[in-house]
Design an enzyme around this catalytic site. Structure first.
Site, PDB file in Angstrom:
ATOM      1  N   THR A 145       0.833  -1.210   0.000  1.00  0.00           N
ATOM      2  CA  THR A 145       0.000   0.000   0.000  1.00  0.00           C
ATOM      3  C   THR A 145       0.863   1.255   0.000  1.00  0.00           C
ATOM      4  O   THR A 145       0.332   2.360  -0.053  1.00  0.00           O
ATOM      5  CB  THR A 145      -0.954   0.036   1.216  1.00  0.00           C
ATOM      6  N   TRP A 150       0.433  11.462  -0.341  1.00  0.00           N
ATOM      7  CA  TRP A 150       1.376  12.467   0.192  1.00  0.00           C
ATOM      8  C   TRP A 150       1.856  13.392  -0.927  1.00  0.00           C
ATOM      9  O   TRP A 150       1.998  14.607  -0.720  1.00  0.00           O
ATOM     10  CB  TRP A 150       2.583  11.788   0.841  1.00  0.00           C
ATOM     11  N   LEU A 197       9.308   7.742   5.029  1.00  0.00           N
ATOM     12  CA  LEU A 197       8.019   7.620   5.706  1.00  0.00           C
ATOM     13  C   LEU A 197       7.651   6.170   6.030  1.00  0.00           C
ATOM     14  O   LEU A 197       6.661   5.922   6.713  1.00  0.00           O
ATOM     15  CB  LEU A 197       6.910   8.225   4.832  1.00  0.00           C
ATOM     16  N   LYS A 198       8.460   5.212   5.573  1.00  0.00           N
ATOM     17  CA  LYS A 198       8.132   3.790   5.781  1.00  0.00           C
ATOM     18  C   LYS A 198       8.091   3.447   7.267  1.00  0.00           C
ATOM     19  O   LYS A 198       9.043   3.719   7.999  1.00  0.00           O
ATOM     20  CB  LYS A 198       9.160   2.898   5.085  1.00  0.00           C
ATOM     21  N   GLY A 199       6.986   2.844   7.691  1.00  0.00           N
ATOM     22  CA  GLY A 199       6.860   2.391   9.071  1.00  0.00           C
ATOM     23  C   GLY A 199       6.643   3.494  10.084  1.00  0.00           C
ATOM     24  O   GLY A 199       6.675   3.263  11.290  1.00  0.00           O
ATOM     25  N   SER A 249       4.903  11.335   9.723  1.00  0.00           N
ATOM     26  CA  SER A 249       5.095  11.395   8.266  1.00  0.00           C
ATOM     27  C   SER A 249       4.828  12.801   7.747  1.00  0.00           C
ATOM     28  O   SER A 249       5.573  13.323   6.911  1.00  0.00           O
ATOM     29  CB  SER A 249       4.156  10.402   7.562  1.00  0.00           C
ATOM     30  N   LYS A 276      -5.167  13.945   3.785  1.00  0.00           N
ATOM     31  CA  LYS A 276      -4.312  12.931   3.149  1.00  0.00           C
ATOM     32  C   LYS A 276      -4.917  11.553   3.352  1.00  0.00           C
ATOM     33  O   LYS A 276      -4.967  10.724   2.434  1.00  0.00           O
ATOM     34  CB  LYS A 276      -2.898  12.998   3.739  1.00  0.00           C
ATOM     35  N   SER A 305       1.186  -2.890  13.065  1.00  0.00           N
ATOM     36  CA  SER A 305       1.326  -1.864  12.023  1.00  0.00           C
ATOM     37  C   SER A 305       0.988  -0.479  12.543  1.00  0.00           C
ATOM     38  O   SER A 305       0.113  -0.321  13.387  1.00  0.00           O
ATOM     39  CB  SER A 305       0.393  -2.206  10.852  1.00  0.00           C
ATOM     40  N   LYS A 340      -3.598   3.178  10.616  1.00  0.00           N
ATOM     41  CA  LYS A 340      -4.885   3.264  11.305  1.00  0.00           C
ATOM     42  C   LYS A 340      -5.996   2.652  10.454  1.00  0.00           C
ATOM     43  O   LYS A 340      -7.142   2.588  10.876  1.00  0.00           O
ATOM     44  CB  LYS A 340      -5.208   4.731  11.639  1.00  0.00           C
ATOM     45  N   LYS A 383       7.115   3.220  15.714  1.00  0.00           N
ATOM     46  CA  LYS A 383       8.392   2.531  15.526  1.00  0.00           C
ATOM     47  C   LYS A 383       9.467   3.588  15.230  1.00  0.00           C
ATOM     48  O   LYS A 383       9.154   4.573  14.559  1.00  0.00           O
ATOM     49  CB  LYS A 383       8.294   1.545  14.357  1.00  0.00           C
ATOM     50  N   ASP A 407       9.549  -4.705   6.791  1.00  0.00           N
ATOM     51  CA  ASP A 407      10.235  -4.253   5.574  1.00  0.00           C
ATOM     52  C   ASP A 407      10.936  -2.922   5.769  1.00  0.00           C
ATOM     53  O   ASP A 407      11.564  -2.417   4.846  1.00  0.00           O
ATOM     54  CB  ASP A 407       9.243  -4.127   4.410  1.00  0.00           C
TER      55      ASP A 407
END
Length: 209
Positions: free
Chosen positions: A19, A27, A46-48, A54, A78, A116, A119, A147, A172
């Site tokens: 996703t 974004w 922005l990952k995780g 973000s 967003k 995760s 939300k 995280k 990831d």
């Protein structure tokens, strides 16, 4: 390592489904409205990461500052765009090997949880038709700390009624690998060995397991 685990905790984006591309599109549209370009390279940062963090990173890239109330409105806008994109998701967008691996874990009696920052995690799992494969779903609605803080994985572990050393995290993102290790768990990195070098094992995807 994988044969002895009692619990498996999976990140969502980039592990179960990609996703990230929809996050990026949403974004990038916000950045465009604010008058600057947000690239795919920027998106890697922005990952995780939680939604509000973000947004802070995006605004930092654009050299912009806004009051907290305006930032909340931006983040909501967003998210509305992102939900519009992911509302078209279906089982065909599961990453290779995901359903087979989860089904195999269930057959072995391994507890399965989602951990995760999203939300929208439950909405996405429903769209992908795999909600019933998870014993616990811990998402951005249940945690206060993003995280690399280990909170999300520790809650998932608790909901599985297991000890951290009995669980393995599948991640990831670098921040996710750090979070899993801070929680006292072994971590399987999904993706690039260069980016995920701190993980205990790095694989290209669940299809190889």
């Amino acid at each position: 390592m994988l044969q002895n685990m009692k619990g498996a905790i999976f990140d969502l984006d980039g592990v179960i489904v990609d996703t990230a591309k929809y996050h990026y599109l949403a974004w990038a549209k916000l950045a465009d409205e604010l008058g600057f370009k947000f690239t795919e390279e920027h998106n890697e940062r922005l990952k995780g990461v939680s939604r509000m963090r973000s947004l802070d990173i995006l605004l930092e890239i654009g050299g912009l500052e806004f009051p907290e109330a305006e930032k909340v409105v931006m983040a909501d806008n967003k998210n509305r765009l992102y939900v519009e994109y992911i509302s078209r998701l279906d089982e065909s967008e599961l990453l290779p090997g995901v359903k087979a691996y989860l089904t195999g874990l269930r057959a072995r009696g391994v507890g399965i949880a989602l951990g995760s920052a999203s939300k929208n995690a439950e909405f996405i799992l429903n769209k992908l038709n795999i909600t019933e494969l998870f014993d616990a779903v811990v998402d951005g609605n249940k945690v206060a700390l993003a995280k690399p803080d280990p909170e999300v994985f520790l809650i998932a572990c608790r909901e599985l009624q297991l000890l951290p050393e009995e669980c393995i995290v599948f991640e990831d993102a670098e921040a996710g690998v750090q979070a899993g290790q801070a929680a006292g768990m072994k971590v399987v990195g999904i993706g690039s060995r260069e980016v995920l070098k701190e993980a205990d094992l790095v694989i290209p995807g669940l299809h190889v397991l």
